[in-house]
Design a protein around this motif. Sequence first.
Motif, PDB file in Angstrom:
ATOM      1  N   ASP A   1     -12.607   1.209   0.854  1.00  0.00           N
ATOM      2  CA  ASP A   1     -12.670   2.228  -0.106  1.00  0.00           C
ATOM      3  C   ASP A   1     -11.432   2.886  -0.104  1.00  0.00           C
ATOM      4  O   ASP A   1     -10.523   2.523   0.726  1.00  0.00           O
ATOM      5  CB  ASP A   1     -13.906   3.137   0.245  1.00  0.00           C
ATOM      6  CG  ASP A   1     -13.929   3.678   1.753  1.00  0.00           C
ATOM      7  OD1 ASP A   1     -12.786   4.272   1.947  1.00  0.00           O
ATOM      8  OD2 ASP A   1     -14.896   3.541   2.411  1.00  0.00           O
ATOM      9  N   SER A   2     -11.180   3.855  -0.990  1.00  0.00           N
ATOM     10  CA  SER A   2     -10.097   4.717  -1.194  1.00  0.00           C
ATOM     11  C   SER A   2      -9.902   5.698  -0.047  1.00  0.00           C
ATOM     12  O   SER A   2      -8.586   5.988   0.226  1.00  0.00           O
ATOM     13  CB  SER A   2     -10.093   5.490  -2.440  1.00  0.00           C
ATOM     14  OG  SER A   2     -11.121   6.463  -2.393  1.00  0.00           O
TER      15      SER A   2
ATOM     16  N   THR B   1      -5.825   0.829  -5.235  1.00  0.00           N
ATOM     17  CA  THR B   1      -6.412   1.645  -6.028  1.00  0.00           C
ATOM     18  C   THR B   1      -7.169   1.029  -7.118  1.00  0.00           C
ATOM     19  O   THR B   1      -8.269   1.272  -7.353  1.00  0.00           O
ATOM     20  CB  THR B   1      -5.847   3.013  -6.472  1.00  0.00           C
ATOM     21  OG1 THR B   1      -5.307   3.673  -5.146  1.00  0.00           O
ATOM     22  CG2 THR B   1      -6.790   3.854  -7.255  1.00  0.00           C
TER      23      THR B   1
ATOM     24  N   ARG C   1     -11.230   0.457  -7.346  1.00  0.00           N
ATOM     25  CA  ARG C   1     -11.987   1.068  -8.302  1.00  0.00           C
ATOM     26  C   ARG C   1     -12.579   0.126  -9.357  1.00  0.00           C
ATOM     27  O   ARG C   1     -13.699   0.051  -9.742  1.00  0.00           O
ATOM     28  CB  ARG C   1     -11.013   1.822  -9.175  1.00  0.00           C
ATOM     29  CG  ARG C   1     -11.702   2.873 -10.241  1.00  0.00           C
ATOM     30  CD  ARG C   1     -11.005   3.636 -10.950  1.00  0.00           C
ATOM     31  NE  ARG C   1     -10.289   4.906  -9.976  1.00  0.00           N
ATOM     32  CZ  ARG C   1      -9.209   5.505  -9.960  1.00  0.00           C
ATOM     33  NH1 ARG C   1      -8.406   5.183 -10.913  1.00  0.00           N
ATOM     34  NH2 ARG C   1      -8.999   6.417  -9.099  1.00  0.00           N
ATOM     35  N   HIS C   2     -12.003  -0.987  -9.961  1.00  0.00           N
ATOM     36  CA  HIS C   2     -12.091  -1.977 -10.741  1.00  0.00           C
ATOM     37  C   HIS C   2     -12.587  -3.267 -10.126  1.00  0.00           C
ATOM     38  O   HIS C   2     -13.270  -4.048 -10.849  1.00  0.00           O
ATOM     39  CB  HIS C   2     -11.262  -2.132 -11.660  1.00  0.00           C
ATOM     40  CG  HIS C   2     -10.861  -0.751 -12.312  1.00  0.00           C
ATOM     41  ND1 HIS C   2     -11.582  -0.091 -13.102  1.00  0.00           N
ATOM     42  CD2 HIS C   2      -9.600  -0.151 -12.421  1.00  0.00           C
ATOM     43  CE1 HIS C   2     -10.945   1.222 -13.656  1.00  0.00           C
ATOM     44  NE2 HIS C   2      -9.706   0.958 -13.120  1.00  0.00           N
TER      45      HIS C   2
END
Length: 154
Positions: free
Chosen positions: A34-35, A76, A80-81
């Motif tokens: 995760d970020s 990122t 995210r995608h």
Amino acid sequence: MINRPFGHQERVTELLTSPPPPQADGLHAWALSDSTELRSLRARLRQAVNAFAATDGAALDEIAENMVLVATELATNAIRHGLPPVTVRLLHTADQFVIDVADHDLSAVPELAGTRPPGAGGRGLHLARALSLQVGWYATDTTKHVWACFPIHP
């Protein structure tokens, strides 16, 4: 920033579809879920590039910063995608570093954002193209990779 010839205009709307240079050797790899792990990735990537530069005798301050910025943007996008886990690899050839970011979403093709207004997002691949020598992508049976090359010697 990578200098393009005077008058050179990027009109390509798609990314190069090919693996990174085949003679690239792995230096490091990091798995992200995760970020919240991006800050650590930036520090570890900067450390790995600087350690390589110390053994090679090169001063890579601007190159290292560009690599960290592009790696963060690509990671990122993948977080995210794409589908985790995301793997960020640092590779090198005789004269280039390669950042390779992989995720497990084979259903989406990386695309350059159109003419979105500033601040609307979707500019990461454009930034990668502006700061690196070359950007491309490819897929294996299980992963989608987006990569960018940077010079080892300024």
